[in-house]
Scaffold this motif. Structure first.
Motif, short mmCIF file in Angstrom:
data_model
loop_
_atom_site.label_atom_id
_atom_site.label_comp_id
_atom_site.label_asym_id
_atom_site.label_seq_id
_atom_site.Cartn_x
_atom_site.Cartn_y
_atom_site.Cartn_z
N LEU A 103 0.83 -1.20 0.00
CA LEU A 103 0.00 0.00 0.00
C LEU A 103 0.87 1.25 0.00
O LEU A 103 2.04 1.21 0.37
CB LEU A 103 -0.91 0.00 1.23
CG LEU A 103 -1.77 -1.24 1.42
CD1 LEU A 103 -2.48 -1.19 2.77
CD2 LEU A 103 -2.77 -1.37 0.29
N SER A 104 0.27 2.35 -0.38
CA SER A 104 0.96 3.63 -0.29
C SER A 104 1.19 3.97 1.17
O SER A 104 0.33 3.72 2.02
CB SER A 104 0.14 4.73 -0.96
OG SER A 104 -0.02 4.46 -2.34
N TRP A 105 2.32 4.57 1.46
CA TRP A 105 2.63 4.93 2.83
C TRP A 105 1.78 6.09 3.30
O TRP A 105 1.48 7.00 2.52
CB TRP A 105 4.10 5.30 2.97
CG TRP A 105 5.05 4.18 2.75
CD1 TRP A 105 5.79 3.93 1.63
CD2 TRP A 105 5.36 3.12 3.67
NE1 TRP A 105 6.54 2.79 1.80
CE2 TRP A 105 6.29 2.27 3.04
CE3 TRP A 105 4.93 2.80 4.96
CZ2 TRP A 105 6.81 1.14 3.66
CZ3 TRP A 105 5.45 1.67 5.58
CH2 TRP A 105 6.38 0.84 4.92
N GLY A 106 1.40 6.05 4.58
CA GLY A 106 0.75 7.19 5.20
C GLY A 106 1.80 8.22 5.59
O GLY A 106 2.98 8.11 5.24
N GLN A 107 1.35 9.20 6.37
CA GLN A 107 2.27 10.28 6.75
C GLN A 107 3.17 9.87 7.92
O GLN A 107 4.18 10.52 8.18
CB GLN A 107 1.48 11.54 7.13
CG GLN A 107 0.93 11.59 8.54
CD GLN A 107 -0.24 10.66 8.77
OE1 GLN A 107 -0.80 10.07 7.86
NE2 GLN A 107 -0.64 10.51 10.04
N GLY A 108 2.82 8.79 8.60
CA GLY A 108 3.59 8.35 9.75
C GLY A 108 3.32 9.20 10.97
O GLY A 108 2.64 10.23 10.91
#
Length: 115
Positions: A103-108
């Motif tokens: 999946l695409s990474w979130g902002q963390g």
């Protein structure tokens, strides 16, 4: 479009605790193996904890006995309880599928452990 949202980070002193959360839209935690990753400054992103669809867990040696990964399938939310935090745990923490990132990474969420 799957969206991952991490939260719960902060600034704590060594020995203290934090609980991170990861909510996901568009996937089911009851099917996917999910994991918590972290990336410290100048370092590669590493997988620190994983949880299967059935709830089996595994951890990298450096966090065993201190971190606990869990999830609530009904809420599509995953957690990372971090106890006895150390300065070397300082990093941006992310969630994603594991062990392969799909999946695409979130902002963390930033975790800083400092006295």
């Amino acid at each position: 479009q799957v969206q991952l949202v991490e939260s719960g980070g902060g600034l704590v002193q060594p020995g203290e605790s934090l609980r991170l959360s990861c909510t996901a839209s568009g996937i089911s935690y009851s099917i996917y193996t999910m994991g918590w990753y972290r990336q410290a400054p100048g370092m590669e992103r590493e997988l620190v904890a994983g949880i299967t669809g059935l709830g089996n867990t595994n951890y990298v040696d450096s966090v065993k006995g201190r971190f606990t990964i869990s999830k609530n399938n009904a809420r599509n939310t995953m957690y990372l309880q971090m106890d006895s935090l150390k300065p070397e745990d300082t990093a941006v923490y992310y969630c994603n599928t594991a062990p392969s990132v799909q999946l695409s990474w979130g902002q963390g969420t930033q975790v800083t452990v400092s006295s």
